[in-house]
Design a protein around this motif. Structure first.
Motif, PDB file in Angstrom:
ATOM      1  N   LEU A 111      -1.183  18.264  14.170  1.00 17.17           N
ATOM      2  CA  LEU A 111      -1.299  16.917  13.619  1.00 17.17           C
ATOM      3  C   LEU A 111       0.081  16.299  13.461  1.00 17.17           C
ATOM      4  CD1 LEU A 111      -3.911  17.600  10.783  1.00 17.17           C
ATOM      5  CD2 LEU A 111      -4.354  16.790  13.114  1.00 17.17           C
ATOM      6  N   GLU A 112       0.316  15.229  14.206  1.00 22.39           N
ATOM      7  CA  GLU A 112       1.545  14.447  14.052  1.00 22.39           C
ATOM      8  C   GLU A 112       1.244  13.235  13.169  1.00 22.39           C
ATOM      9  OE1 GLU A 112       3.498  15.348  18.459  1.00 22.39           O
ATOM     10  OE2 GLU A 112       2.405  13.474  18.085  1.00 22.39           O
ATOM     11  N   TRP A 113       2.181  12.927  12.286  1.00 21.87           N
ATOM     12  CA  TRP A 113       2.009  11.802  11.365  1.00 21.87           C
ATOM     13  C   TRP A 113       3.270  10.949  11.338  1.00 21.87           C
ATOM     14  CZ3 TRP A 113      -2.684  11.347   8.858  1.00 21.87           C
ATOM     15  CH2 TRP A 113      -3.488  12.494   8.797  1.00 21.87           C
ATOM     16  N   LEU A 114       3.091   9.651  11.237  1.00 24.58           N
ATOM     17  CA  LEU A 114       4.191   8.769  10.880  1.00 24.58           C
ATOM     18  C   LEU A 114       4.424   8.892   9.377  1.00 24.58           C
ATOM     19  CD1 LEU A 114       2.984   5.645  12.877  1.00 24.58           C
ATOM     20  CD2 LEU A 114       4.695   7.312  13.608  1.00 24.58           C
ATOM     21  N   VAL A 115       5.657   8.736   8.948  1.00 26.64           N
ATOM     22  CA  VAL A 115       5.994   8.810   7.525  1.00 26.64           C
ATOM     23  C   VAL A 115       6.514   7.447   7.100  1.00 26.64           C
ATOM     24  CG1 VAL A 115       7.367   9.953   5.762  1.00 26.64           C
ATOM     25  CG2 VAL A 115       6.528  11.260   7.727  1.00 26.64           C
ATOM     26  N   HIS A 116       5.826   6.827   6.132  1.00 29.01           N
ATOM     27  CA  HIS A 116       6.156   5.487   5.668  1.00 29.01           C
ATOM     28  C   HIS A 116       6.344   5.463   4.153  1.00 29.01           C
ATOM     29  CE1 HIS A 116       4.062   3.659   9.415  1.00 29.01           C
ATOM     30  NE2 HIS A 116       5.367   3.497   9.541  1.00 29.01           N
ATOM     31  N   ASP A 117       6.971   4.399   3.690  1.00 30.12           N
ATOM     32  CA  ASP A 117       6.971   4.124   2.255  1.00 30.12           C
ATOM     33  C   ASP A 117       5.525   3.893   1.818  1.00 30.12           C
ATOM     34  OD1 ASP A 117       8.878   3.047  -0.171  1.00 30.12           O
ATOM     35  OD2 ASP A 117       6.988   1.911  -0.054  1.00 30.12           O
ATOM     36  N   PRO A 139      -6.827   7.350  11.117  1.00 30.29           N
ATOM     37  CA  PRO A 139      -6.635   6.836   9.756  1.00 30.29           C
ATOM     38  C   PRO A 139      -7.348   7.681   8.715  1.00 30.29           C
ATOM     39  CG  PRO A 139      -8.272   5.534  10.907  1.00 30.29           C
ATOM     40  CD  PRO A 139      -7.707   6.490  11.923  1.00 30.29           C
ATOM     41  N   GLY A 140      -6.876   7.576   7.481  1.00 32.08           N
ATOM     42  CA  GLY A 140      -7.518   8.244   6.365  1.00 32.08           C
ATOM     43  C   GLY A 140      -7.084   9.690   6.216  1.00 32.08           C
ATOM     44  N   ALA A 149       4.618  12.345  -1.982  1.00 34.35           N
ATOM     45  CA  ALA A 149       4.320  11.298  -2.962  1.00 34.35           C
ATOM     46  C   ALA A 149       5.387  11.232  -4.050  1.00 34.35           C
ATOM     47  CB  ALA A 149       2.944  11.538  -3.576  1.00 34.35           C
ATOM     48  N   ARG A 150       5.996  12.371  -4.367  1.00 38.84           N
ATOM     49  CA  ARG A 150       7.051  12.377  -5.380  1.00 38.84           C
ATOM     50  C   ARG A 150       8.271  11.580  -4.921  1.00 38.84           C
ATOM     51  NH1 ARG A 150       5.001  17.822  -6.319  1.00 38.84           N
ATOM     52  NH2 ARG A 150       6.472  18.730  -4.822  1.00 38.84           N
ATOM     53  N   SER A 151       8.398  11.388  -3.602  1.00 39.14           N
ATOM     54  CA  SER A 151       9.478  10.572  -3.051  1.00 39.14           C
ATOM     55  C   SER A 151       9.001   9.167  -2.701  1.00 39.14           C
ATOM     56  CB  SER A 151      10.056  11.236  -1.794  1.00 39.14           C
ATOM     57  OG  SER A 151      10.566  12.524  -2.074  1.00 39.14           O
ATOM     58  N   GLY A 152       7.764   8.846  -3.073  1.00 40.57           N
ATOM     59  CA  GLY A 152       7.214   7.534  -2.765  1.00 40.57           C
ATOM     60  C   GLY A 152       6.864   7.345  -1.311  1.00 40.57           C
ATOM     61  N   LEU A 153       6.621   8.467  -0.599  1.00 41.22           N
ATOM     62  CA  LEU A 153       6.320   8.418   0.829  1.00 41.22           C
ATOM     63  C   LEU A 153       4.894   8.873   1.089  1.00 41.22           C
ATOM     64  CD1 LEU A 153       9.636   9.995   2.187  1.00 41.22           C
ATOM     65  CD2 LEU A 153       9.056   7.564   2.053  1.00 41.22           C
ATOM     66  N   THR A 154       4.386   8.505   2.246  1.00 39.96           N
ATOM     67  CA  THR A 154       3.022   8.879   2.608  1.00 39.96           C
ATOM     68  C   THR A 154       2.916   9.142   4.097  1.00 39.96           C
ATOM     69  OG1 THR A 154       0.687   8.231   2.361  1.00 39.96           O
ATOM     70  CG2 THR A 154       2.218   6.515   3.042  1.00 39.96           C
ATOM     71  N   LEU A 155       1.943   9.950   4.483  1.00 42.32           N
ATOM     72  CA  LEU A 155       1.616  10.181   5.889  1.00 42.32           C
ATOM     73  C   LEU A 155       0.681   9.077   6.347  1.00 42.32           C
ATOM     74  CD1 LEU A 155       0.894  14.031   5.808  1.00 42.32           C
ATOM     75  CD2 LEU A 155       3.044  12.879   6.372  1.00 42.32           C
ATOM     76  N   THR A 156       1.002   8.470   7.487  1.00 43.85           N
ATOM     77  CA  THR A 156       0.228   7.335   7.982  1.00 43.85           C
ATOM     78  C   THR A 156      -0.373   7.673   9.338  1.00 43.85           C
ATOM     79  OG1 THR A 156       1.839   5.904   6.896  1.00 43.85           O
ATOM     80  CG2 THR A 156       0.304   4.854   8.398  1.00 43.85           C
TER      81      THR A 156
END
Length: 422
Positions: A39-45, A307-308, A111-118
């Motif tokens: 699973l590859e994910w983009l990492v966004h704010d 997504p999701g 999440a502790r860094s304010g980031l999420t997998l998109t």
């Protein structure tokens, strides 16, 4: 210090040795027993996904992830994408449960860094930006730049769900290697269309439902292609590997040379700039990116990230059902076999079938009909594979929301929305 793969450390490779190695290590046959997912994910704010994340912030967050106790392998792609690669699992639910647990751990830490997998197949907002500075990626960028911008976008802005399945029996039949190889290259277009989820880039619509797949088709003339159709899988793959140009020649010091048009076969025959070794051949295979890559098992690489939090489970479950349940595999093969006429003689993904899948998704009537049939068969097979009710419900919901009306996830995307799909 000897260069990686230098003939001083290991013997040079002959052409016969190379062919024998490829036949041995790329297709390991036997009854299908295991499944895996990458699973590859983009990492966004978490709140501002349309803005690029500061590189130092990403570095700090990723440093914290490296110490996590995970069952999956954790790696990072050139543009800062995150990849989790599961261990081979003995069942669909073992694969899903172990990977989902690892994803929860990673998401909590980010999440502790304010980031999420998109979950998009291509970053819809941010232009490509390479963060990893390593000889491999320097050479890859130089190689891809010769044929245009697609390579940089693929390296730095794309993400996928890659399903890994055993190669299958040596003997003919619905679970045989030859049948599974054919199925992968025809069903693959249906999977592209059904799960297309990358309609934008740099804040603009691209005209493709799967921009990610269009990038693979736009790379150099051979590296991302499937072998020609018609030949037995081993014969086709051996010729393809040896006759594809070398991306780079690894060196101990300085930048890695990037030859122009030197195939691996030519490298063996010339022995210049140094004789290649088995390690060089194994490395060369990691620089080939066909839609289906044989690595002992079959790695299906054509599905956009979804997504999701649980969207990735659907293509994993559907693909395994259509390959590993004998009844479903036979029906799926009969369903997609007529697509070969549309595909024609050109290899995937540069043929009319795959191009339509990436551009049109399930609005293509032929692909829509095949998807409807294949999803129905997969839903029947999932209980036989031990899929949980939650997984069956997720596949059924995708079937009802997307497949039946002829839509894919890309059709619901709007650039005006800044909400993430994590």
């Amino acid at each position: 210090m000897a260069a990686p793969g230098h003939a001083g450390s290991t013997p040079p490779l002959s052409e016969d040795d190379a062919e024998a190695l490829l036949r041995c290590i790329c297709f390991k046959t036997g009854p299908p027993r295991t499944v895996g997912v990458e699973l590859e994910w983009l990492v966004h704010d978490r709140y501002l996904p349309h803005l690029p994340v500061d590189e130092a912030r990403l570095d700090r967050a990723f440093a914290g992830l490296r110490g996590l106790a995970l069952g999956s392998a954790l790696t990072f792609e050139p543009g800062g994408q995150l990849e989790l690669s599961s261990r081979p699992a003995a069942s669909l639910m073992e694969c899903i449960d172990s990977t989902a647990a690892d994803l929860t751990t990673v998401r909590t830490a980010l999440a502790r860094s304010g980031l999420t997998l998109t979950g998009y197949g291509h970053d819809p907002w941010n232009p490509p930006r390479r963060l990893l500075r390593e000889p491999r990626y320097d050479a890859m960028e130089a190689c891809f730049d010769r044929t245009g911008p697609a390579g940089r976008s693929m390296m730095c802005s794309s993400a996928s769900v890659q399903v890994c399945l055993d190669a299958g029996h040596e003997e003919p039949g619905p679970l045989g290697l030859g049948r599974r190889w054919q199925l992968a290259h025809l069903l693959g277009a249906v999977l592209v269309a059904a799960f297309a989820n990358s309609p934008a880039g740099a804040g603009e619509p691209t005209g493709w439902r799967s921009t990610r797949q269009s990038l693979w088709a736009g790379l150099d003339p051979a590296r991302a292609l499937a072998p020609p159709t018609g030949a037995p899988p081993r014969d086709a793959w051996v010729a393809h590997v040896l006759d594809t140009p070398v991306m780079c020649i690894r060196a101990a010091d300085g930048p890695w040379p990037v030859p122009d048009g030197l195939t691996f076969r030519q490298w063996i025959r010339s022995g210049k700039p140094r004789p290649p070794t088995r390690a060089d051949l194994e490395y060369h295979m990691t620089t080939l990116f066909p839609p289906v890559r044989p690595r002992g098992h079959l790695e299906l690489r054509m599905i956009d990230a979804q997504p999701g939090e649980t969207g990735w489970m659907v293509p994993l479950a559907v693909t395994m059902a259509l390959f590993d349940d004998p009844e479903a595999a036979e029906t799926a093969y009969r369903t997609v076999k007529p697509l070969a006429e549309t595909a024609g003689t050109r290899p995937a993904p540069r043929n009319p079938l795959w191009e339509s899948a990436a551009r049109n998704g399930l609005t293509d009537p032929e692909l829509h009909g095949a998807a409807v049939s294949c999803f129905a068969v997969a839903l029947e097979a999932l209980p036989r594979l031990g899929a949980s009710q939650a997984v069956q419900d997720a596949v059924a919901a995708f079937h009802d929301r997307h497949v039946l009306p002829g839509r894919c996830p890309a059709d619901g995307f709007s650039l005006l929305s800044k909400e993430t799909s994590s």
